[in-house]
Design an enzyme around this catalytic site. Structure first.
Site, PDB file in Angstrom:
ATOM      1  CG  ASP A  58      16.587 -27.521  32.221  1.00  0.00           C
ATOM      2  OD1 ASP A  58      17.053 -27.201  33.107  1.00  0.00           O
ATOM      3  OD2 ASP A  58      16.450 -28.588  31.742  1.00  0.00           O
ATOM      4  CB  SER A 139      14.747 -21.720  51.503  1.00  0.00           C
ATOM      5  OG  SER A 139      14.021 -22.468  52.574  1.00  0.00           O
ATOM      6  CE1 TYR A 152      14.747 -26.458  48.416  1.00  0.00           C
ATOM      7  CE2 TYR A 152      14.655 -26.161  50.548  1.00  0.00           C
ATOM      8  CZ  TYR A 152      14.220 -25.824  49.276  1.00  0.00           C
ATOM      9  OH  TYR A 152      13.378 -24.640  49.041  1.00  0.00           O
ATOM     10  CE  LYS A 156      16.043 -22.954  47.586  1.00  0.00           C
ATOM     11  NZ  LYS A 156      15.797 -22.161  46.403  1.00  0.00           N
TER      12      LYS A 156
END
Length: 267
Positions: A58, A139, A152, A156
């Site tokens: 993890d 991304s 998100y 990124k």
């Protein structure tokens, strides 16, 4: 010459699995880490020979990073030549709709996990440099901030910032640092939804917007290029390449398009 080794997080599926197969086919000792033990077993099952390792990790657990890397290095002959920080999750929707736990989980996995991995692997990469490499998977969402993707995109953009900072910080050690920025890639992430309050599949949003889905093997090729290359950013797929070009040369137009868009864009 000693066999080179690479440690890949999120190796139980998608980009991580594709990267593992790509490097294994070219003679590297490959280690995959994930919380998906069944997925890791499938990845290792697709790799011929014994030059492979898998371990549960993890990426939010800083102590486990140390033990996992030590176990992998021991299996790989005492060396780690490259790390791919690939583990990540998707989170979308209006910021006002997101639960605090969803925000924390995305930040912890996508950004803190990258920082923890970089910190933990540094002594190994320093030892095998020059020629060692850290590759962080960012991304297209790290190129331009899109509506409904604030958390998100924050992670990124942050991954790209970490890569740029460490590129300067580690240059004296001969460690290559790069970020790989895919657009929409054919991975299980597309089968999910933006957040707990949405039942609209990400894949359907992409299709409705008329955007392409790039084969995951293209990302694996970009990771290979990043490990062996000198660039800081590697853009994968037409969406990411168009976005990077437009953001650099036509920022005003990009902003206008994003402000007029009701659908989020990103990986």
């Amino acid at each position: 010459m000693a066999q080179r080794s690479i440690f890949i997080t999120g190796g139980g599926s998608g980009i991580g699995r594709a990267a593992a197969l790509h490097f294994a086919a070219r003679g590297w000792f490959v280690g995959v880490a994930d919380i998906n033990e069944a997925g890791m077993a499938e990845t290792l099952g697709a790799i011929a020979g014994e030059a492979k390792w898998a371990g549960r990790l993890d990426v939010r657990d800083r102590a486990r990073w140390d033990s996992a890397l030590a176990e992998f290095a021991a299996a790989a002959g005492g060396r780690i030549d490259a790390l791919v920080n690939n583990a990540g999750i998707g989170t979308g929707g209006s910021l006002s709709e997101l639960d605090p736990e969803e925000i924390d989980r995305c930040l912890d996995i996508n950004l803190k996990g990258v920082l923890y991995g970089a910190q933990a692997v540094y002594p190994y990469l320093q030892k095998t440099g020059p020629g060692s490499a850290l590759v962080n998977i960012a991304s297209a969402a790290g190129i331009a901030g899109s509506a409904g993707m604030s958390v998100y995109c924050a992670t990124k953009f942050g991954v790209r910032a970490v890569s740029e900072s460490l590129d300067a910080e580690w240059v004296g050690d001969g460690i290559t640092v790069a970020s790989v920025c895919p657009g929409f890639i054919e991975t299980p992430l597309l089968n999910g939804t933006g957040n707990r309050k949405s039942n609209e599949a990400i894949r359907e949003r992409v299709k409705a917007a008329g955007l392409e889905i790039t084969p995951v093997e293209r990302v694996a090729e970009a990771i290979w290029d990043a490990v062996h290359g000198t660039k800081l950013d590697y853009f994968v797929g037409p969406t990411a390449k168009r976005m990077a070009f437009a953001k650099r040369w036509m920022p005003g137009k990009v902003r206008k398009q994003l402000r007029n868009s009701l659908r989020p864009l990103g990986q």
